[in-house]
Design a protein around this motif. Structure first.
Motif, mmCIF file in Angstrom:
data_model
loop_
_atom_site.group_PDB
_atom_site.id
_atom_site.type_symbol
_atom_site.label_atom_id
_atom_site.label_comp_id
_atom_site.label_asym_id
_atom_site.label_seq_id
_atom_site.Cartn_x
_atom_site.Cartn_y
_atom_site.Cartn_z
ATOM 1 N N VAL A 67 -6.065 -4.116 -2.374
ATOM 2 C CA VAL A 67 -6.474 -2.932 -2.766
ATOM 3 C C VAL A 67 -6.768 -2.406 -4.072
ATOM 4 O O VAL A 67 -6.781 -3.626 -4.764
ATOM 5 N N VAL B 101 -8.049 0.194 0.261
ATOM 6 C CA VAL B 101 -7.750 -0.988 1.031
ATOM 7 C C VAL B 101 -9.144 -1.590 1.624
ATOM 8 O O VAL B 101 -9.575 -1.221 2.285
ATOM 9 N N PHE C 126 1.081 -0.751 -0.118
ATOM 10 C CA PHE C 126 0.329 -0.148 0.054
ATOM 11 C C PHE C 126 1.054 1.393 -0.691
ATOM 12 O O PHE C 126 1.599 1.572 1.375
ATOM 13 N N GLY D 144 -5.638 2.501 5.157
ATOM 14 C CA GLY D 144 -4.969 1.154 5.392
ATOM 15 C C GLY D 144 -4.969 0.538 7.362
ATOM 16 O O GLY D 144 -4.918 0.244 7.025
ATOM 17 N N ALA E 82 -6.797 -9.164 3.053
ATOM 18 C CA ALA E 82 -7.047 -7.813 2.173
ATOM 19 C C ALA E 82 -7.092 -7.583 0.576
ATOM 20 O O ALA E 82 -5.892 -8.828 -0.175
#
Length: 329
Positions: free
Chosen positions: A104, A109, A46, A132, A102
């Motif tokens: 993205v 996220v 991220f 995040g 998770a």
């Protein structure tokens, strides 16, 4: 008390003897008595850092019981700093939250995690974050439970992957008697909100995978999705925790029908005396910006009194089949 080691075939014994090199020392969060404990890793890149979401105990002094989702950050995949613990946000996860997956998407996220502590009523929940760390819960939580007579209606161990114009969700459940753990899949349009009304159960007729091999015992869980040249690949945990739990993989062209890649574990538990002799379990897969693939997993040598997280690298052959990096390659 630690479980005694399973008997193994020569092929499994050889694999255990050639343990893959780790990126760093196994990592965990200290408990009040000094033990280290962390489980169920899911890692994303991220921005300029990596974020790991995982299961952890409440912080010291937190009077509310139940597990939490921990958030840790790293700049190099080797050293991790605990940033926060996610807290329950509704009646549905009041007893705890755990086992996150998770992804993205467009700088956001999306985290899918299970409610914890309600047995057959545990279900998949959704939250999203632009940094995040600070998450907003989906108003429709829980967003997914499986249908069909073959399961008990429970959903845990979520993992997700962007697959064309859909988000593919893999999850674990149990049979109606709550004895055997199995894996199923679902999908939602990529341009949807990933809320309760958006999900389509792809496993109405039966599980995507059910335990069949000796080493899988009565459990297949913790699916971890990635795409290779061969199509979709799902790493999964076979055996309940510390039975020992070990890691296998399966492939699919459609996300519905899955074929095991091998009859032997892809990653075994460690030999007696090693840090993961009780299990190598609950995989999570990261494909980095440079295309390299890393397998995160949990392990311990205490029968579950402690739990640590580690990572190694996955390599792919020309046909898209995975193998663990060895010390020399």
């Amino acid at each position: 008390m630690a479980q005694p080691p399973m008997s193994t075939t020569p092929a499994v014994a050889a694999a255990a003897a050639a343990a893959p090199p780790l990126l760093s020392e196994p990592w965990g969060v200290p408990l009040s008595d000094g033990r280290l404990w962390a489980k169920d890793p899911s890692v994303v890149r991220f921005g300029e850092r990596y974020l790991m979401y995982f299961t952890v105990h409440p912080a010291p002094g937190d009077e509310r019981s139940g597990l939490r989702v921990g958030i840790a950050a790293s700049s190099d995949l080797r050293s991790w700093e605990l940033l926060a613990r996610m807290q329950p946000t509704g009646e549905y996860d009041a007893r705890g939250l755990a086992a996150p997956g998770a992804v993205v998407i467009d700088g956001v996220v999306h985290l899918f995690y299970q409610s914890y502590g309600t047995g057959a009523r545990d279900a998949i929940c959704h939250a999203s974050s632009t940094d995040g760390v600070t998450f907003t819960s989906d108003a429709s939580n829980p967003v997914f439970r499986p249908s069909g007579e073959w399961n008990c209606g429970r959903a845990i161990d979520a993992d997700v992957i962007v697959d064309g114009d859909r988000l593919l969700l893999a999850w674990a459940t149990r049979d109606p008697d709550m004895r055997t753990q199995m894996v199923g899949t679902a999908e939602a349009d990529l341009d949807s909100a990933f809320s309760r009304q958006d999900w389509r159960d792809l496993s109405l007729a039966g599980p995507a995978l059910t335990p069949e091999l000796d080493w899988e015992l009565e459990c297949i869980e913790a699916p971890a999705l990635v795409r290779s040249k061969s199509g979709l690949v799902m790493f999964y945990a076979g055996g309940y925790n510390n039975d020992p739990q070990q890691i296998g993989y399966a492939t699919s062209n459609d996300g519905v029908n899955w074929t095991r890649g091998s009859a032997e574990p892809f990653m075994t538990n460690g030999k007696p005396g090693t840090w993961n002799s009780s299990e190598s379990g609950h995989p999570g897969v990261l494909t980095d910006a440079d295309g390299r693939t890393y397998l995160f997993f949990q392990g311990n040598d205490t029968g579950g009194r402690t739990n640590l997280l580690a990572a190694t690298e996955i390599l792919w052959d020309d046909g898209g089949r995975p193998r663990l990096r060895t010390a020399t390659r």
